[in-house]
Design a protein around this motif. Structure first.
Motif, PDB file in Angstrom:
ATOM      1  N   UNK A   1       0.839  -1.201   0.000  1.00 42.77           N
ATOM      2  CA  UNK A   1       0.000   0.000   0.000  1.00 42.77           C
ATOM      3  C   UNK A   1       0.874   1.251   0.000  1.00 42.77           C
ATOM      4  N   UNK A   2       1.937   1.253   0.789  1.00 41.74           N
ATOM      5  CA  UNK A   2       2.863   2.393   0.848  1.00 41.74           C
ATOM      6  C   UNK A   2       3.554   2.627  -0.491  1.00 41.74           C
ATOM      7  N   UNK A   3       3.990   1.537  -1.120  1.00 39.69           N
ATOM      8  CA  UNK A   3       4.651   1.651  -2.429  1.00 39.69           C
ATOM      9  C   UNK A   3       3.659   2.168  -3.466  1.00 39.69           C
ATOM     10  N   UNK A   4       2.436   1.658  -3.447  1.00 39.06           N
ATOM     11  CA  UNK A   4       1.415   2.113  -4.407  1.00 39.06           C
ATOM     12  C   UNK A   4       1.096   3.604  -4.209  1.00 39.06           C
ATOM     13  N   UNK A   5       0.996   4.017  -2.931  1.00 44.23           N
ATOM     14  CA  UNK A   5       0.698   5.429  -2.643  1.00 44.23           C
ATOM     15  C   UNK A   5       1.856   6.317  -3.122  1.00 44.23           C
ATOM     16  N   UNK A   6       3.083   5.888  -2.825  1.00 41.43           N
ATOM     17  CA  UNK A   6       4.257   6.643  -3.270  1.00 41.43           C
ATOM     18  C   UNK A   6       4.306   6.720  -4.792  1.00 41.43           C
ATOM     19  N   UNK A   7       4.026   5.619  -5.464  1.00 38.78           N
ATOM     20  CA  UNK A   7       4.015   5.565  -6.927  1.00 38.78           C
ATOM     21  C   UNK A   7       2.940   6.486  -7.494  1.00 38.78           C
ATOM     22  N   UNK A   8       1.782   6.495  -6.854  1.00 45.04           N
ATOM     23  CA  UNK A   8       0.668   7.352  -7.301  1.00 45.04           C
ATOM     24  C   UNK A   8       1.023   8.822  -7.143  1.00 45.04           C
ATOM     25  N   UNK A   9       1.652   9.168  -5.996  1.00 47.81           N
ATOM     26  CA  UNK A   9       2.078  10.557  -5.793  1.00 47.81           C
ATOM     27  C   UNK A   9       3.118  10.962  -6.828  1.00 47.81           C
TER      28      UNK A   9
END
Length: 158
Positions: free
Chosen positions: A12-20
């Protein structure tokens, strides 16, 4: 179970960082695109103003040519006479003293005219320029010179 929860949090953290990161890249791309559109709009506006100004100058020149009279010709002759005298006086002196003519005197006489022209007051040269611009219809040319000089003046004040 604990391992699944930790993996889920990391994912979830990686996906959020990628989205940002994607959003930042999109914003940057949109900003660059907006800047490019703004530059294009400015250039198009300058072109339209220049074309409109050129058309107005041409129309003004044509109108001016239709209403020319003896005053314009007199003014042209009156303002040009001093420049002619600057160059003709040394040549006339040379012609009158032709019995003592030496090689290279003609060049010296012509250069004397240019030397005298350098000592001419600026106000006279500006007046002569304005008379020529008006008489021969160089308003379009003068407009470009004035705009570039104003641009330099404005640019230096910043």
């Amino acid at each position: 179970m604990m391992l699944t929860a930790i993996t889920g949090l990391i994912s979830t953290g990686i996906n959020a960082w990628s989205e940002r990161s994607k959003q930042k890249a999109n914003l940057k791309s949109m900003e660059i695109s907006a800047q490019a559109r703004l530059k294009v709009a400015k250039l198009e506006s300058q072109i339209k103003r220049a074309e409109a100004g050129d058309t107005a100058a041409i129309n003004l020149d044509q109108l001016s040519f239709e209403h020319r009279g003896w005053k314009d010709e007199y003014l042209l002759i009156f303002t040009t006479a001093p420049v002619l005298i600057l160059f003709l006086a040394p040549l006339i002196e040379l012609a009158l003293l032709k019995d003592i003519y030496l090689a290279g005197d003609l060049t010296t006489a012509v250069m004397a005219g240019f030397t005298a022209l350098q000592q001419t007051p600026d106000w006279y040269l500006v007046a002569l320029l304005l008379v020529y611009v008006d008489t021969f219809g160089f308003r379009r040319l003068l407009r470009g010179v004035v705009e570039s000089q104003l641009g330099k003046l404005v640019g230096n004040k910043k």
